[in-house]
Design an enzyme around this catalytic site. Sequence first.
Site, PDB file in Angstrom:
ATOM      1  CG  PHE A 198      -1.751  -1.273   1.327  1.00  0.00           C
ATOM      2  CD1 PHE A 198      -2.944  -1.390   0.640  1.00  0.00           C
ATOM      3  CD2 PHE A 198      -1.321  -2.341   2.096  1.00  0.00           C
ATOM      4  CE1 PHE A 198      -3.701  -2.539   0.709  1.00  0.00           C
ATOM      5  CE2 PHE A 198      -2.073  -3.510   2.179  1.00  0.00           C
ATOM      6  CZ  PHE A 198      -3.274  -3.609   1.476  1.00  0.00           C
TER       7      PHE A 198
ATOM      8  CB  SER B  30      -4.262  -7.231  -0.015  1.00  0.00           C
ATOM      9  OG  SER B  30      -3.690  -8.515   0.133  1.00  0.00           O
TER      10      SER B  30
ATOM     11  CB  CYS C  20      -2.509  -5.996   4.869  1.00  0.00           C
ATOM     12  SG  CYS C  20      -2.554  -6.989   3.348  1.00  0.00           S
TER      13      CYS C  20
ATOM     14  CB  THR D 203      -7.551 -11.899   2.714  1.00  0.00           C
ATOM     15  OG1 THR D 203      -6.129 -11.872   2.887  1.00  0.00           O
ATOM     16  CG2 THR D 203      -7.897 -12.688   1.463  1.00  0.00           C
TER      17      THR D 203
ATOM     18  CB  ALA E 216      -5.834 -13.542  12.301  1.00  0.00           C
TER      19      ALA E 216
ATOM     20  CB  THR F 174       5.794  13.972   7.520  1.00  0.00           C
ATOM     21  OG1 THR F 174       5.678  13.683   6.124  1.00  0.00           O
ATOM     22  CG2 THR F 174       7.226  14.327   7.840  1.00  0.00           C
TER      23      THR F 174
END
Length: 378
Positions: A54, A102, A109, A111, A127, A212
Amino acid sequence: MVSFTLGTAFLLSSLLPRGSHGFAPTSTRRTGGSGSISSSSSPSKITTTTRHMFTGIIEEMGEVISLETRDDMTLWDGSKGKGTEMVLKGDIVLDGAYLGCSISVNGVCLTATEIDEDAKTFKVGLAPETLRKTNLGTYVPQSKQQVNLERASEIGGRNSGHFVQGHVDNVGTIMDQWIDENSLFFKIAFPYEFMRYVVPKGFIAIDGTSLTVCDVHSEGEDGENWFTFMLVEYTQKKIILPSKKVGDTVNVEVDVLGKYSERAWEAFVPKMEALETKVKQLEARLQELEGGESNASATDNVNYGEPIGLSNVAAAATAPDSQQVKNDTEKWVRAEQSFINADDMRRDRKNTDGTEWSPDWKRWADDPSLDWVRIQGA
């Protein structure tokens, strides 16, 4: 330096398109058609794409539709297990989406396991590790909480943010927020163990947004540890962060390049320290041979013939020969050493056993400018 180069090469290779040369095959996606797509559906049209990471440039704000923990999830061997699933609503991120693709949800990230193109929703699994390391488990659908969404970046495209893996390191807590003209500042408390990767003007991903770092403050494990960043006017309108309050949590992913650099440095430093130790030992030994005083601490319990694992070359260069062992107790004074005098290289000079020089040696003694290798081959 070699370790750092290898680590960087490994990182860059992970970002390159993967084909059929010993890597995972390119993914497939479904285009066209309508309706719901599940793991058992057959796509109507298949095209290839290569998306793996990403950029931290949020594409849209999605909505959490449901968060459910089930006990009847089918595992790989047919048995039933417990798991958590989240259903989200999005629009832009479903363009080109396919089962197994993804999608970054608040910087995580995940699925896509089911896609409903008509309802503009998709399902993901959470998970146990995801629930431990992120704040996704706190999102209650009844509150209509929004999340940042981003599709995986396509290799070859521009990256306006930085390399974001979607692998959240831990959650941070908003300590303070304030306005500086048109900028919105945030102060985030973060665990000390990750603060070494946070540097002023460095990259950091907050809820999946590439930002930043402004200021960094770290007092150690028992002290205050925090960093600040700010949102420009445009970004404030495109992500969920301005809606959060002091005390709320954010998902934080530090810059992965800092981790690779640290790992490479950890492998390099012991070799440098071992080399410095060996140099000190050799200097002390040379000082002893020249009759000077040596630093006892540098030579205590030193086996001068045992390499310390730097390389076979270093070992061969430092290992003593039999003559060195024989003369171990003798003093060596450089000024008292005698060397071969070029004037002694006479034609009538004999070998130490009294025999005459070979004809080749005589030819070279007559004219030292001759190439000795060429004489040997003549």
